[in-house]
Scaffold this motif. Structure first.
Motif, PDB file in Angstrom:
ATOM      1  N   ILE A 219       0.860  -1.187   0.000  1.00  0.00           N
ATOM      2  CA  ILE A 219       0.000   0.000   0.000  1.00  0.00           C
ATOM      3  C   ILE A 219       0.896   1.236   0.000  1.00  0.00           C
ATOM      4  N   GLU A 220       0.731   2.077  -0.980  1.00  0.00           N
ATOM      5  CA  GLU A 220       1.579   3.255  -1.137  1.00  0.00           C
ATOM      6  C   GLU A 220       0.933   4.498  -0.513  1.00  0.00           C
ATOM      7  N   ASN A 221       1.750   5.554  -0.405  1.00  0.00           N
ATOM      8  CA  ASN A 221       1.291   6.911  -0.070  1.00  0.00           C
ATOM      9  C   ASN A 221       0.780   7.075   1.348  1.00  0.00           C
ATOM     10  N   LYS A 222       1.306   6.313   2.292  1.00  0.00           N
ATOM     11  CA  LYS A 222       0.935   6.506   3.695  1.00  0.00           C
ATOM     12  C   LYS A 222       1.624   7.741   4.266  1.00  0.00           C
ATOM     13  N   ILE A 223       0.982   8.378   5.239  1.00  0.00           N
ATOM     14  CA  ILE A 223       1.625   9.519   5.906  1.00  0.00           C
ATOM     15  C   ILE A 223       2.270   9.112   7.225  1.00  0.00           C
ATOM     16  N   GLY A 224       2.021   7.892   7.685  1.00  0.00           N
ATOM     17  CA  GLY A 224       2.572   7.451   8.956  1.00  0.00           C
ATOM     18  C   GLY A 224       3.064   6.020   8.882  1.00  0.00           C
ATOM     19  N   LEU A 225       3.968   5.666   9.819  1.00  0.00           N
ATOM     20  CA  LEU A 225       4.571   4.331   9.851  1.00  0.00           C
ATOM     21  C   LEU A 225       5.024   3.925   8.446  1.00  0.00           C
ATOM     22  N   LEU A 345      -4.749   9.060  22.783  1.00  0.00           N
ATOM     23  CA  LEU A 345      -5.271  10.425  22.782  1.00  0.00           C
ATOM     24  C   LEU A 345      -4.270  11.390  23.409  1.00  0.00           C
ATOM     25  N   ARG A 346      -3.720  11.003  24.554  1.00  0.00           N
ATOM     26  CA  ARG A 346      -2.736  11.849  25.228  1.00  0.00           C
ATOM     27  C   ARG A 346      -1.439  11.952  24.419  1.00  0.00           C
ATOM     28  N   ALA A 347      -1.100  10.873  23.719  1.00  0.00           N
ATOM     29  CA  ALA A 347       0.116  10.907  22.904  1.00  0.00           C
ATOM     30  C   ALA A 347      -0.027  11.890  21.747  1.00  0.00           C
ATOM     31  N   ARG A 348      -1.209  11.923  21.139  1.00  0.00           N
ATOM     32  CA  ARG A 348      -1.439  12.890  20.060  1.00  0.00           C
ATOM     33  C   ARG A 348      -1.265  14.320  20.581  1.00  0.00           C
ATOM     34  N   GLU A 349      -1.786  14.581  21.760  1.00  0.00           N
ATOM     35  CA  GLU A 349      -1.632  15.916  22.354  1.00  0.00           C
ATOM     36  C   GLU A 349      -0.161  16.215  22.617  1.00  0.00           C
ATOM     37  N   THR A 350       0.562  15.231  23.115  1.00  0.00           N
ATOM     38  CA  THR A 350       1.977  15.415  23.425  1.00  0.00           C
ATOM     39  C   THR A 350       2.781  15.709  22.172  1.00  0.00           C
ATOM     40  N   ALA A 351       2.532  14.964  21.102  1.00  0.00           N
ATOM     41  CA  ALA A 351       3.244  15.201  19.848  1.00  0.00           C
ATOM     42  C   ALA A 351       2.888  16.560  19.257  1.00  0.00           C
ATOM     43  N   ASP A 375       3.366   9.218  12.663  1.00  0.00           N
ATOM     44  CA  ASP A 375       3.326   7.801  13.042  1.00  0.00           C
ATOM     45  C   ASP A 375       2.224   7.499  14.045  1.00  0.00           C
ATOM     46  N   LEU A 376       1.864   8.469  14.857  1.00  0.00           N
ATOM     47  CA  LEU A 376       0.805   8.253  15.844  1.00  0.00           C
ATOM     48  C   LEU A 376      -0.568   8.084  15.208  1.00  0.00           C
ATOM     49  N   GLU A 377      -0.760   8.630  14.015  1.00  0.00           N
ATOM     50  CA  GLU A 377      -2.088   8.577  13.398  1.00  0.00           C
ATOM     51  C   GLU A 377      -2.555   7.149  13.113  1.00  0.00           C
ATOM     52  N   TYR A 380      -3.309   5.460  16.431  1.00  0.00           N
ATOM     53  CA  TYR A 380      -4.578   5.940  16.979  1.00  0.00           C
ATOM     54  C   TYR A 380      -5.754   5.152  16.410  1.00  0.00           C
ATOM     55  N   THR A 381      -5.548   4.596  15.195  1.00  0.00           N
ATOM     56  CA  THR A 381      -6.621   3.902  14.488  1.00  0.00           C
ATOM     57  C   THR A 381      -6.550   2.387  14.588  1.00  0.00           C
ATOM     58  N   TYR A 382      -5.340   1.801  14.484  1.00  0.00           N
ATOM     59  CA  TYR A 382      -5.312   0.333  14.432  1.00  0.00           C
ATOM     60  C   TYR A 382      -5.479  -0.303  15.804  1.00  0.00           C
TER      61      TYR A 382
END
Length: 414
Positions: A219-225, A345-351, A375-377, A380-382
């Motif tokens: 899968i191409e064009n990811k913004i994270g990981l 959720l807290r990690a997203r705020e921290t980043a 990378d957090l995105e 946050y989803t998986y």
């Protein structure tokens, strides 16, 4: 080109900073073995991964050269005992996950998919023959595994998967598609879930790399990981012999047993990511000067830094308590889901705060924060989105499931 050479504003993350984010001295809660493993993983990641991670992240390629180094850490297999696996405590495995993620989230996801999903499924649901056949090589990382549940049309609603397994003489024929499967483009061993056409229940299977009819496309064009090689898997009448059907997977509940444990590990990924972000920001603010003073001298920057640090301490303690609940056999699915959802959720705020603190350099992968921010995105989803995990906890504390709104609406009219 390393921006620190051309524009010496601050040290980049290729030379990783010392850990300053363990403010409440979490080491005191660890056993000597757990502490030793923590520092062993930290040393490997800072020495071998930090200098190359931005290059591979930008290219969206996996650094296969580090696999032997990760194998030498003896963390693959985590809590599995025997079969060449390390038999770590759940806390040791969690701390190792955090230390991987502190430097690079993609490396932690690579190990998590391989170990806490694929290997754990074979351990919990496989036969003795399967365990002896597959686990020793996977524990050494001589071979790599992936775990395929999600499908193009079924993510959060994974229990409705449409991939099918039909019984034939001597084995099974698997047909269907899988999506977002980490490690799948190069995995030697694929753990696949499919619906039994006779029973309509979900079964598990082990498929080997190169099986006729098996195709995995990146899968191409990811913004994270971006270093993680996620793939679309096509299963076109793939034959699986009876010996590679996992006897312990006979319903979606059996799959959930694995997910409950893996969510403990996933909860520790954003803890590690947040620690790395803080450590880089802490050093950066002391090195970078504006208006004739280090950025660390300004009140608003100190406030943001302290908020980041506060988040991390709370995240660590929640993660540690989750490990203790699991270790004592008392952890519930709702507790695992709450930890995963709240910590991410807290990690997203921290980043996000780290991104603000680094100003323009906050959008460069050279200083880690932009990379960690992205990378957090996916994390946050998986392993259950934030919303789905909160509903798992909500179901547990209220006794009411809210996953099927159409069914709820029908019942309300009856």
């Amino acid at each position: 080109m390393d921006v620190s050479v051309a524009f010496p504003q601050a040290t980049t993350a290729s030379k990783f900073p010392q850990c300053t984010s363990d403010y409440y001295e979490f080491d005191d809660l660890l056993t000597p073995d757990e502490r030793n493993l923590r520092y062993k993983v930290r040393e490997c990641m800072e020495k071998d991964v930090a200098p190359i991670m931005s290059k591979y992240w930008e290219k969206a390629e996996f650094p296969f050269g580090i696999i032997p180094k990760l194998g030498a850490l003896k963390i693959a297999g985590g809590t599995i005992k025997g079969y060449g696996c390390p038999g770590l405590s759940i806390t040791a495995s969690a701390v190792a996950t955090a230390e991987l993620a502190r430097v690079d989230a993609s490396c932690s996801t690579f190990v998590l998919v391989h170990s806490s999903l694929a290997m754990l499924t074979i351990s919990l649901c496989g036969s003795e023959v399967q365990k002896h056949k597959y686990l020793p090589s996977l524990a050494r990382l001589d071979s790599v595994a992936c775990w395929a549940l999600t499908e193009p049309d079924y993510g959060s609603d994974a229990s409705s998967l449409k991939t099918i397994a039909t019984k034939v003489d001597g084995g099974w024929v698997i047909e269907g598609q899988k999506r977002w499967i980490g490690n799948s483009t190069f995995a030697d061993v694929l753990v696949i879930f499919a619906r039994n056409t006779s029973t309509n229940e979900i079964n598990g299977f082990i498929i080997k790399k190169g099986a006729p009819g098996l195709q995995a496309t990146k899968i191409e064009n990811k913004i994270g990981l971006r270093m993680v090689q996620n793939g679309d898997i096509l299963l076109n009448k793939v034959f699986v012999p009876d010996e590679d059907r996992l006897p312990g997977v006979n319903s979606f509940q059996d799959t959930n047993k694995v997910l409950a444990v893996s969510r403990v590990m996933v909860a520790w990924q954003p803890i590690g990511i947040s620690m790395g972000v803080y450590d880089v920001c802490h050093r950066y603010l002391k090195e970078r000067k504006q208006f004739g003073a280090p950025l660390a001298a300004f009140q608003i920057n100190q406030q943001k830094l302290v908020q980041m640090l506060s988040n991390i301490q709370a995240m660590i303690l929640l993660g540690w308590r989750l490990c203790k609940l699991y270790g004592s056999g008392k952890m519930t699915p709702g507790q695992a889901s709450l930890a995963k959802s709240w910590i991410t959720l807290r990690a997203r705020e921290t980043a996000s705060l780290g991104r603000e603190l680094l100003g323009g350099n906050g959008i460069l992968t050279d200083f880690l924060v932009a990379k960690a921010f992205c990378d957090l995105e996916p994390i946050y989803t998986y392993e259950g989105t934030y919303d789905i995990n909160t509903l798992v906890t909500g179901r547990e504390i209220t006794g009411i499931a809210s996953f099927k709104p159409a069914l709820l609406h029908q019942r309300s009219r009856m």
